[in-house]
Design a protein around this motif. Structure first.
Motif, PDB file in Angstrom:
ATOM      1  N   ASN A 190     -40.766  -3.159  -8.000  1.00  0.00           N
ATOM      2  CA  ASN A 190     -40.945  -3.790  -6.698  1.00  0.00           C
ATOM      3  C   ASN A 190     -40.912  -2.737  -5.604  1.00  0.00           C
ATOM      4  N   GLY A 191     -40.977  -3.197  -4.365  1.00  0.00           N
ATOM      5  CA  GLY A 191     -40.974  -2.251  -3.267  1.00  0.00           C
ATOM      6  C   GLY A 191     -41.184  -2.926  -1.935  1.00  0.00           C
ATOM      7  N   TYR A 192     -41.227  -2.099  -0.899  1.00  0.00           N
ATOM      8  CA  TYR A 192     -41.489  -2.594   0.456  1.00  0.00           C
ATOM      9  C   TYR A 192     -42.247  -1.529   1.227  1.00  0.00           C
ATOM     10  N   LEU A 193     -42.746  -1.902   2.386  1.00  0.00           N
ATOM     11  CA  LEU A 193     -43.517  -1.009   3.244  1.00  0.00           C
ATOM     12  C   LEU A 193     -42.792  -0.800   4.562  1.00  0.00           C
ATOM     13  N   ASN A 194     -43.154   0.236   5.268  1.00  0.00           N
ATOM     14  CA  ASN A 194     -42.527   0.481   6.575  1.00  0.00           C
ATOM     15  C   ASN A 194     -43.224  -0.275   7.703  1.00  0.00           C
ATOM     16  N   HIS A 195     -44.244  -1.055   7.370  1.00  0.00           N
ATOM     17  CA  HIS A 195     -44.918  -1.906   8.352  1.00  0.00           C
ATOM     18  C   HIS A 195     -45.195  -3.271   7.722  1.00  0.00           C
ATOM     19  N   ALA A 196     -44.969  -4.332   8.492  1.00  0.00           N
ATOM     20  CA  ALA A 196     -45.406  -5.665   8.068  1.00  0.00           C
ATOM     21  C   ALA A 196     -46.877  -5.859   8.365  1.00  0.00           C
ATOM     22  N   SER A 197     -47.383  -5.115   9.341  1.00  0.00           N
ATOM     23  CA  SER A 197     -48.805  -5.146   9.663  1.00  0.00           C
ATOM     24  C   SER A 197     -49.224  -3.764  10.126  1.00  0.00           C
ATOM     25  N   ALA A 198     -50.519  -3.504  10.064  1.00  0.00           N
ATOM     26  CA  ALA A 198     -51.060  -2.221  10.493  1.00  0.00           C
ATOM     27  C   ALA A 198     -52.494  -2.438  10.929  1.00  0.00           C
ATOM     28  N   ARG A 199     -53.060  -1.420  11.571  1.00  0.00           N
ATOM     29  CA  ARG A 199     -54.468  -1.476  11.960  1.00  0.00           C
ATOM     30  C   ARG A 199     -55.150  -0.198  11.496  1.00  0.00           C
ATOM     31  N   CYS A 200     -56.451  -0.195  11.543  1.00  0.00           N
ATOM     32  CA  CYS A 200     -57.205   0.977  11.129  1.00  0.00           C
ATOM     33  C   CYS A 200     -56.762   2.199  11.942  1.00  0.00           C
ATOM     34  N   GLY A 201     -56.491   3.288  11.240  1.00  0.00           N
ATOM     35  CA  GLY A 201     -55.996   4.503  11.874  1.00  0.00           C
ATOM     36  C   GLY A 201     -54.512   4.723  11.683  1.00  0.00           C
ATOM     37  N   ASP A 202     -53.780   3.673  11.310  1.00  0.00           N
ATOM     38  CA  ASP A 202     -52.348   3.801  11.041  1.00  0.00           C
ATOM     39  C   ASP A 202     -52.123   4.417   9.662  1.00  0.00           C
ATOM     40  N   THR A 203     -50.903   4.898   9.444  1.00  0.00           N
ATOM     41  CA  THR A 203     -50.468   5.289   8.111  1.00  0.00           C
ATOM     42  C   THR A 203     -49.320   4.383   7.689  1.00  0.00           C
ATOM     43  N   VAL A 204     -49.261   4.102   6.413  1.00  0.00           N
ATOM     44  CA  VAL A 204     -48.256   3.198   5.854  1.00  0.00           C
ATOM     45  C   VAL A 204     -47.510   3.927   4.743  1.00  0.00           C
ATOM     46  N   THR A 205     -46.199   3.753   4.713  1.00  0.00           N
ATOM     47  CA  THR A 205     -45.377   4.350   3.667  1.00  0.00           C
ATOM     48  C   THR A 205     -44.834   3.264   2.761  1.00  0.00           C
ATOM     49  N   ALA A 206     -44.930   3.488   1.452  1.00  0.00           N
ATOM     50  CA  ALA A 206     -44.429   2.545   0.459  1.00  0.00           C
ATOM     51  C   ALA A 206     -43.165   3.103  -0.187  1.00  0.00           C
ATOM     52  N   TYR A 207     -42.197   2.238  -0.399  1.00  0.00           N
ATOM     53  CA  TYR A 207     -40.930   2.567  -1.039  1.00  0.00           C
ATOM     54  C   TYR A 207     -40.855   1.715  -2.306  1.00  0.00           C
ATOM     55  N   LEU A 208     -41.030   2.351  -3.455  1.00  0.00           N
ATOM     56  CA  LEU A 208     -41.174   1.621  -4.708  1.00  0.00           C
ATOM     57  C   LEU A 208     -40.047   1.988  -5.674  1.00  0.00           C
ATOM     58  N   SER A 209     -39.732   1.060  -6.572  1.00  0.00           N
ATOM     59  CA  SER A 209     -38.637   1.269  -7.520  1.00  0.00           C
ATOM     60  C   SER A 209     -38.963   0.640  -8.858  1.00  0.00           C
ATOM     61  N   ALA A 210     -38.435   1.237  -9.909  1.00  0.00           N
ATOM     62  CA  ALA A 210     -38.526   0.697 -11.264  1.00  0.00           C
ATOM     63  C   ALA A 210     -37.143   0.768 -11.897  1.00  0.00           C
ATOM     64  N   PRO A 211     -36.840  -0.101 -12.858  1.00  0.00           N
ATOM     65  CA  PRO A 211     -35.507  -0.092 -13.465  1.00  0.00           C
ATOM     66  C   PRO A 211     -35.250   1.122 -14.346  1.00  0.00           C
ATOM     67  N   GLU A 212     -36.318   1.829 -14.728  1.00  0.00           N
ATOM     68  CA  GLU A 212     -36.197   3.043 -15.521  1.00  0.00           C
ATOM     69  C   GLU A 212     -37.361   3.955 -15.162  1.00  0.00           C
ATOM     70  N   ARG A 213     -37.239   5.215 -15.504  1.00  0.00           N
ATOM     71  CA  ARG A 213     -38.312   6.144 -15.166  1.00  0.00           C
ATOM     72  C   ARG A 213     -39.585   5.792 -15.947  1.00  0.00           C
ATOM     73  N   VAL A 214     -40.675   5.660 -15.191  1.00  0.00           N
ATOM     74  CA  VAL A 214     -41.957   5.337 -15.799  1.00  0.00           C
ATOM     75  C   VAL A 214     -43.031   6.214 -15.180  1.00  0.00           C
ATOM     76  N   SER A 215     -44.059   6.508 -15.950  1.00  0.00           N
ATOM     77  CA  SER A 215     -45.246   7.196 -15.437  1.00  0.00           C
ATOM     78  C   SER A 215     -46.431   6.256 -15.555  1.00  0.00           C
ATOM     79  N   GLY A 216     -47.503   6.593 -14.894  1.00  0.00           N
ATOM     80  CA  GLY A 216     -48.698   5.757 -14.961  1.00  0.00           C
ATOM     81  C   GLY A 216     -48.617   4.487 -14.155  1.00  0.00           C
ATOM     82  N   ALA A 217     -47.702   4.437 -13.176  1.00  0.00           N
ATOM     83  CA  ALA A 217     -47.609   3.262 -12.302  1.00  0.00           C
ATOM     84  C   ALA A 217     -48.751   3.292 -11.291  1.00  0.00           C
ATOM     85  N   SER A 218     -48.975   2.149 -10.637  1.00  0.00           N
ATOM     86  CA  SER A 218     -50.057   2.060  -9.650  1.00  0.00           C
ATOM     87  C   SER A 218     -49.663   1.135  -8.506  1.00  0.00           C
ATOM     88  N   LEU A 219     -50.325   1.333  -7.387  1.00  0.00           N
ATOM     89  CA  LEU A 219     -50.211   0.445  -6.238  1.00  0.00           C
ATOM     90  C   LEU A 219     -51.623   0.076  -5.821  1.00  0.00           C
TER      91      LEU A 219
END
Length: 536
Positions: free
Chosen positions: A82-111
């Motif tokens: 799961n995860g969350y973002l630093n913005h609930a909304s954005a517009r073209c030209g903005d940057t968004v940061t994602a904060y994601l977590s898994a219960p164990e270390r995994v590779s090959g994840a995607s957003l």
């Protein structure tokens, strides 16, 4: 949900689109022009559009290929990643940061970012994707006394730009990882300054009130006590997670099926710029929009006075006042909800900022003054009975007076009070569900329409389950018969198309049409099953 270790990694640059990954592994970022495309985006598609959007853009958008892949994140609770973002909304030209977590270390994840709409019935289109992410456990949520403010102070996973390929709309960002169940994160992409016929206001403040991540929400669910301050700096869980699916996306899908150009924004955006509501012919609100700031309430009244139609496709709207403050990630990331003015230093200085129910002192601003009716209660499911079949809202449905629309009410409901001085005098009660409480008292759930002096029309569904009835997938409601579902859908379409055109009262004035008393409505039921039994 508590995750005990922290995931640290050096930042590395992503392959395309200026993306920065902090997951400790290389990433591949894909911009797509349709759900079937997997090619790297061209620079031409990244430019932000200049000026207002071209008329007909939404219909053209929905002609593109869609996908149902987003549905693997459709749960009643979030997945194991799961995860969350630093913005609930954005517009073209903005940057968004994602904060994601898994219960164990995994590779090959995607957003993966899906724009939600109709798309020939698929419901979404893949717009952007970041692959090959490395995820792991993040730190446990923190809980701060005395407000029980709950936040997840996680390390950032990746940052990405919002380019011109991110067409304005309601998005779900789905995080997936091998061996884990997927989760979605809502993100609204705005087109600030645009004047589309409709504006859709996503009710993220209400999502947050029902968000139990970290053990606390705005409600006292034993053994957890309620928080009096809630934060967007955490993933959605439980009621906060499923709100998008239950209350928002069915209305979004219907708007986009009709091809009505619509600008999207959140209630936090409406607080920041209430005047934007006046840029549209109609404002559309989904199934559950319970928590409103003073600026939101004032802004909606001003828009209505300017002739802007408002459709509440739900119930329990504009019920409780909140105010917004900042978090470490930015402004308006926390919501204060004390439920009493006592001991509130802000309310002591300015009583209009008290976070109590809008109808209660010191606010004394019942929601009926805007919505047209007030809150009833919860715990009743059942069937609407048609009262005013001649209304334009029923046009094309073929319903007759007294016809029962099976299994069309659920969740929470509203009830018109003709004795309440704030109830509009011209309120037209279109349909009602009779019900009995456990104590034997008669009540009713009502669906209403009225016209303001400005000729703005205001519709209120009177049930939080109106949107999910459109899709036929309500959580706690018996299946709605196809014929009844078609009536609700046609009513919705009539409202959307009319509210997008002009102040509705010019063409459709409201005629006072009040129901029998609750007891009269109950006693006139043709069969016992037509009367709902409230379970509380």
């Amino acid at each position: 949900m508590a995750l005990m270790s922290c995931h640290h990694a050096a930042a590395v640059s992503g392959a395309q689109n200026g993306e920065v990954s902090r997951g400790g592994s290389s990433t591949t970022s894909i911009d797509t022009s349709s759900s079937s495309s997997s090619s790297t985006s061209s620079p031409d598609g990244d430019n932000c559009p200049a000026g207002k959007l071209t008329s007909g853009w939404l219909r053209a958008e929905n002609a593109l290929g869609g996908t149902t892949a987003w549905q693997d994140a459709k749960h009643t609770v979030s997945g194991t990643v799961n995860g969350y973002l630093n913005h609930a909304s954005a517009r073209c030209g903005d940057t968004v940061t994602a904060y994601l977590s898994a219960p164990e270390r995994v590779s090959g994840a995607s957003l993966s970012a899906y724009r939600m709409g109709y798309y020939g019935g698929a419901g979404g289109r893949l717009v952007w994707e970041s692959r090959n992410l490395g995820l792991g456990p993040q730190v446990s949520a923190t809980v701060s006394d005395p407000s029980l403010l709950t936040e997840a102070p996680w390390a950032a996973t990746l940052t990405f730009p919002v380019t011109g390929r991110w067409v304005p709309g309601y998005y779900l960002l789905v995080v997936r990882a091998p061996g884990q169940t997927a989760s979605s994160i809502p993100l609204v992409i705005r087109a600030d300054g645009d004047d589309a016929p409709l504006g859709y206001q996503a009710s993220v403040l209400t999502y947050q009130a029902y968000n139990t991540f970290g053990g606390h929400s705005a409600y006292g669910n034993l053994p957890a006590a309620p928080s009096t301050e809630l934060s967007f700096d955490r993933p959605y869980q439980d009621g906060g997670y499923y709100s998008a699916y239950q209350y928002e996306l069915p209305i979004v899908r219907e708007i986009e099926k009709l091809g009505i150009d619509t600008d999207y924004f959140t209630d936090v955006d409406a607080d920041a710029d209430p005047a934007q509501l006046k840029q549209h012919h109609g404002i559309i609100i989904g199934g559950h929009s319970e928590y409103w700031t003073k600026r939101m309430y004032d802004g909606a009244l001003a828009a209505r006075q300017a002739g802007v139609n408002i459709a509440f496709f739900g119930a329990n709207s504009v019920y409780t006042a909140v105010r917004l403050t900042s978090s470490p990630l930015g402004s308006d990331r926390r919501m204060v909800l004390r439920r009493t003015a006592a001991g509130d230093p802000v309310a002591a200085k300015d009583p209009s900022q008290a976070t109590v129910n809008w109808a209660d002192p010191p606010l004394n601003r019942p929601e009926a003054a805007l919505v047209g009716e007030g809150y009833g209660y919860l715990g009743a499911t059942g069937s609407l009975r048609v009262l005013h079949a001649q209304s334009w809202i029923f046009a094309g449905t073929g319903v007759t007076p007294g016809e029962v629309l099976r299994n069309t009410i659920g969740g929470e409901y509203d009830q018109v009070d003709v004795n309440n001085p704030t109830t509009p005098r011209d309120v037209d009660v279109l349909a009602a569900m009779p019900l009995r409480t456990k104590s034997g008292a008669a009540e009713m759930a009502t669906t209403t329409y009225y016209v303001a002096p400005s000729q703005a029309g205001v519709f209120n569904a009177g049930t939080t389950y109106w949107p999910c009835v459109l899709n036929g997938d309500c959580l706690h409601l018996a299946p709605t018969p196809p014929a009844a579902q078609q009536v609700i859908t046609r009513m919705t379409d009539n409202i959307l198309t009319t509210f997008a055109a002009q102040p509705a009262g010019r063409q459709h004035p409201s005629t006072p049409s009040w129901p029998p008393t609750p007891e009269g409505l109950v006693s006139s039921a043709k069969q016992p099953g037509d009367v709902s039994q409230r379970t509380d």
